[in-house]
Design a protein around this motif. Structure first.
Motif, short mmCIF file in Angstrom:
data_model
loop_
_atom_site.label_atom_id
_atom_site.label_comp_id
_atom_site.label_asym_id
_atom_site.label_seq_id
_atom_site.Cartn_x
_atom_site.Cartn_y
_atom_site.Cartn_z
N TRP A 140 0.90 -1.19 0.02
CA TRP A 140 0.24 -0.01 -0.03
C TRP A 140 1.03 1.35 -0.02
CZ3 TRP A 140 -5.52 -0.01 0.28
CH2 TRP A 140 -6.13 1.32 0.11
N ALA A 143 2.14 1.82 -3.34
CA ALA A 143 1.03 2.26 -4.22
C ALA A 143 1.11 3.97 -4.00
CB ALA A 143 -0.32 1.49 -4.03
N GLN A 147 1.22 6.83 -6.64
CA GLN A 147 0.36 7.70 -7.10
C GLN A 147 0.57 9.33 -6.89
OE1 GLN A 147 -3.30 7.10 -4.91
NE2 GLN A 147 -4.55 8.06 -6.46
N ILE A 163 3.24 2.99 -12.96
CA ILE A 163 2.24 2.96 -12.05
C ILE A 163 2.49 1.98 -10.76
CG2 ILE A 163 -0.33 1.89 -11.70
CD1 ILE A 163 -0.93 2.61 -14.62
N VAL A 164 3.01 1.15 -10.91
CA VAL A 164 3.56 0.18 -9.99
C VAL A 164 4.87 0.50 -9.30
CG1 VAL A 164 4.27 -2.20 -9.30
CG2 VAL A 164 2.59 -1.72 -11.12
N LEU A 214 -5.20 -8.37 -3.23
CA LEU A 214 -5.62 -7.79 -4.35
C LEU A 214 -6.49 -6.59 -4.38
CD1 LEU A 214 -5.36 -10.49 -7.17
CD2 LEU A 214 -3.77 -8.61 -6.84
N LEU A 215 -7.58 -6.82 -3.81
CA LEU A 215 -8.45 -5.58 -3.94
C LEU A 215 -7.77 -4.37 -2.96
CD1 LEU A 215 -12.06 -7.17 -3.41
CD2 LEU A 215 -10.99 -5.77 -5.12
N VAL A 217 -4.66 -3.92 -2.69
CA VAL A 217 -3.57 -3.33 -3.15
C VAL A 217 -4.38 -2.55 -4.21
CG1 VAL A 217 -1.80 -3.78 -4.71
CG2 VAL A 217 -1.98 -5.12 -2.54
N ILE A 218 -5.00 -2.87 -5.08
CA ILE A 218 -5.87 -2.01 -6.03
C ILE A 218 -6.63 -0.83 -5.59
CG2 ILE A 218 -7.14 -1.88 -8.18
CD1 ILE A 218 -6.54 -4.86 -8.36
N GLY A 219 -6.92 -0.88 -4.42
CA GLY A 219 -7.82 0.36 -3.64
C GLY A 219 -7.64 1.51 -4.04
N TRP A 221 -5.73 3.14 -6.06
CA TRP A 221 -5.91 3.66 -7.33
C TRP A 221 -7.50 3.84 -7.82
CZ3 TRP A 221 -2.49 -1.04 -8.30
CH2 TRP A 221 -1.34 -0.69 -8.05
N VAL A 222 -8.21 2.97 -7.28
CA VAL A 222 -9.59 3.15 -7.57
C VAL A 222 -10.07 4.49 -6.80
CG1 VAL A 222 -11.89 2.21 -7.19
CG2 VAL A 222 -10.17 0.68 -7.78
#
Lengths: 427, 222
Positions: A140, A143, A147, A163-164, A214-215, A217-219, A221-222
């Motif tokens: 996190w 990420a 960002q 991005i990563v 995964l969710l 980790v992607i959080g 960005w969303v």
């Protein structure tokens, strides 16, 4: 800009994550700023809450997700913002003094959790959870960093590697690697634990955990995308406004240069034009200092600018502290303007220094030149400038004025006006 | 205290600025002061070049732009490994955070680009001799920073306050007094004024380790 007269629209006080003073996600320092309490208290509070069955950790993670970060579009003067985007200004470095207590707190917290664990058992569940959480926190963190860099990235294109990993560096690679390793090993630990009893259920659990991981980790960005949308809309409006101002300034600079070309033989006019233009541009680019009549400092700057233009001298205004320009303090500004005008007219040097200091107790203004000077006692009684405009005016309004001068030694006018603590508006 | 070289030895200067025109102008302006005053030994356009030039030429004074590609003038001072080099910031920006940040990073003075040639030469001389160059504006920022009305990134809540004497000195300089006049006004020697200046600088430059140990000892953790 004459927006000073209209009352500012109500702005709700928002909490932000502090991206400058980051220890983990900047949640605690942002919250501390929002609540106006020492950051140590907030950190200790999170730690205490973490003892309540991990509530603090969940709270921290939740706030990290939900709070927008503060500095996505910093509202500085265009010159400074441009230099920042090009990487020509120093970035703030992290303070060791802040990391020290954080590490100590983290160690204490870990110790507390471990001792609780030792008291009540349950190590088999604890360790994989701990590992998994640690891995997720690392991912996190990475990420979040990537960002933040995207906001300051000027190219605008989205590069999957960027991005990563953000702008790269061993720290980000290590973070991603360690995070992934920790999460995977947590899943494995749980998987093998369950395999002895029920392999199918363990597999399901592992898969579910992976999905949740995964969710999470992607959080960012969303969430980031959603909140970026409105921020970008704001930014577009702002940049249009800025483009208008830039165009206006551009015109004014070009106008001035044209005038200078036409008057290139007239040194006085050229100097005046250049000085006025430089003042304009500098104020807009770097300081954002107003010259309107809203505060004492801005009124003094405005007065200085007018005298500069009228008498072709340079007036340097240094202001420490500031307050609103009320009727009560207006006389000191008027007297200062008179003193600056006198200095510009009579001193014979091209330079006047103005220093203003506004404290809760009083307003002090000093106007100084290094010019011809005069003998204050020898001024004829029929000359009114100094006596009426400066000395008497200050006395009428409860202040004092003193003129220190000697022939050849320059002049200094000292103005002092006490501020009464009852801030009643006389209008 | 080691005495600076005599008045005949020129001050060796490295000029760092990302605009070639400006470097050329400064160099010409410094040369106009006459031989034996200031000698420009190298020029640099960004942080890497500047660090290399300072290491290679070991100048007395580095004339440093604040906004530079590669991290700004602060980065040059941070990476510069030449302790005897003194830094004089020369910038078009007089934003408070730039000034205070640069002074905190170790610059001995800060002048804006509207300075005249002779004034620049005398500022370089003073920095080379170990003095600090405080313009009235700079003194105003220092007063503001310590009064708490400018938010300086890393000013600790309990940073040393200025003593009453230092505050008086800063106030006089903000009013446009020269060091000599400050000394006369306060009935102290010029040396004492310079001592106050250097303690103001020291208070602005608290190192992280110092801050940390103070933080710890204030809270009885050591």
């Amino acid at each position: 800009m004459s927006t000073a007269t209209t009352p500012a629209p109500y702005e709700p006080r928002r909490a932000y994550r502090d991206t400058q003073d980051v220890v983990l996600g900047g949640v605690a320092s942002g919250l501390a700023r929002h609540l106006a309490v020492p950051v140590l208290w907030v950190r200790a509070g999170f730690l205490l809450a973490a003892l309540l069955g991990g509530f603090g950790v969940v709270l921290y993670a939740g706030l990290w997700m939900m709070l927008p970060s503060d500095s996505r579009f910093e509202d500085t003067a265009p010159g400074l913002a441009g230099a920042t985007r090009d990487g020509r200004r120093p970035a703030r470095r992290r303070r060791l003094s802040d990391v020290g207590p954080a590490v100590a707190l983290a160690a204490l917290g870990l110790g507390a959790v471990l001792s609780l664990q030792a008291l009540f058992g349950g190590g088999a569940v604890f360790w994989p959870t701990f590992l998994g959480l640690l891995g997720l926190a690392l991912l996190w963190r990475q990420a979040d960093e990537a960002q933040r860099e995207r906001w300051t990235n000027q190219t605008g294109r989205i590069d999957p590697v960027r991005i990563v990993f953000g702008s790269g560096g061993w720290a980000s690679y290590a973070r991603v690697l360690a995070g992934v390793l920790l999460v995977v090993s947590a899943i494995f630990v749980i998987g093998f634990e369950g395999a002895s009893a029920d392999a199918a259920r363990a597999g399901l659990l592992a898969g579910g955990l992976l999905l949740v991981g995964l969710l999470i980790v992607i959080g960012p960005w969303v969430f980031g995308l959603a909140s970026d949308l409105s921020a970008e809309r704001e930014e577009r409006v702002r940049s249009q406004e800025r483009a208008d101002v830039a165009a206006h300034l551009h015109d004014s600079v070009l106008q001035t240069l044209a005038l200078i070309q036409n008057n290139s033989t007239d040194a006085v006019t050229v100097a005046r034009l250049a000085r006025a233009q430089e003042r304009d541009l500098r104020a807009w680019l770097y300081a954002g200092e107003a010259t309107d009549e809203s505060t004492v400092a801005s009124a003094l700057r405005g007065a200085a600018a007018e005298v500069e233009d009228a008498h072709c001298v340079s007036v340097d205004v240094v202001a420490v502290g500031d307050c609103d320009l009320t009727e009560q303090v207006r006389p000191v500004v008027a007297a200062a303007r008179e003193a600056v005008t006198n200095a510009a007219k009579h001193a014979g040097t091209g330079r006047v220094d103005v220093y203003a200091e506004v404290t809760p107790a009083a307003v002090d203004v000093f106007v100084r030149d290094r010019g011809a000077g005069f003998d204050p006692d020898a001024v004829p009684a029929d000359r009114h400038g100094v006596r009426h405009s400066i000395l008497d005016r200050m006395q009428r309004h409860g202040g004092t004025a003193e003129v220190r001068s000697a022939p050849g030694g320059g002049t200094e006018v000292r103005l002092h006006l006490p501020r009464t603590q009852t801030q009643e508006d006389p209008t | 205290m080691s005495q600076p070289p005599g008045p005949t030895a020129p001050v060796r200067v490295v000029v760092v600025d990302d605009h070639a025109m400006f470097r050329r102008g400064v160099t010409a302006e410094l040369a106009a002061a006459g031989p034996g005053e200031v000698e420009v030994v190298a020029e640099a356009a960004d942080v890497d070049e500047a660090v290399a030039a300072v290491a290679a030429h070991r100048p007395d004074v580095v004339l440093l732009d604040v906004h530079l590609p590669g991290g700004g003038g602060v980065e040059v001072m941070r990476r510069g490994q030449v302790p005897e080099a003194r830094y004089l910031a020369l910038s078009v920006s007089d934003a408070a955070e730039d000034v205070i940040g640069t002074i905190r990073a170790g610059a001995r003075g800060y002048v804006t680009k509207t300075i005249t040639g002779p004034e620049l030469v005398s500022a370089i001389r003073r920095v080379a001799d170990g003095d600090a160059v405080f313009s009235p504006r700079l003194a105003g920022f220092v007063l503001d920073a310590f009064a708490g009305s400018i938010e300086v990134a890393a000013v600790d809540e309990d940073l040393d306050r200025l003593t009453e004497r230092e505050r008086e000195v800063m106030r006089l300089i903000a009013r446009g007094y020269a060091y000599k006049e400050v000394a006369k006004e306060l009935f102290i020697s010029i040396k004492t004024v310079e001592t106050h200046m250097s303690s103001v600088l020291r208070k602005l430059q608290l190192s992280s380790r110092h801050e940390l140990s103070r933080w710890a000892s204030d809270r009885r953790l050591l």
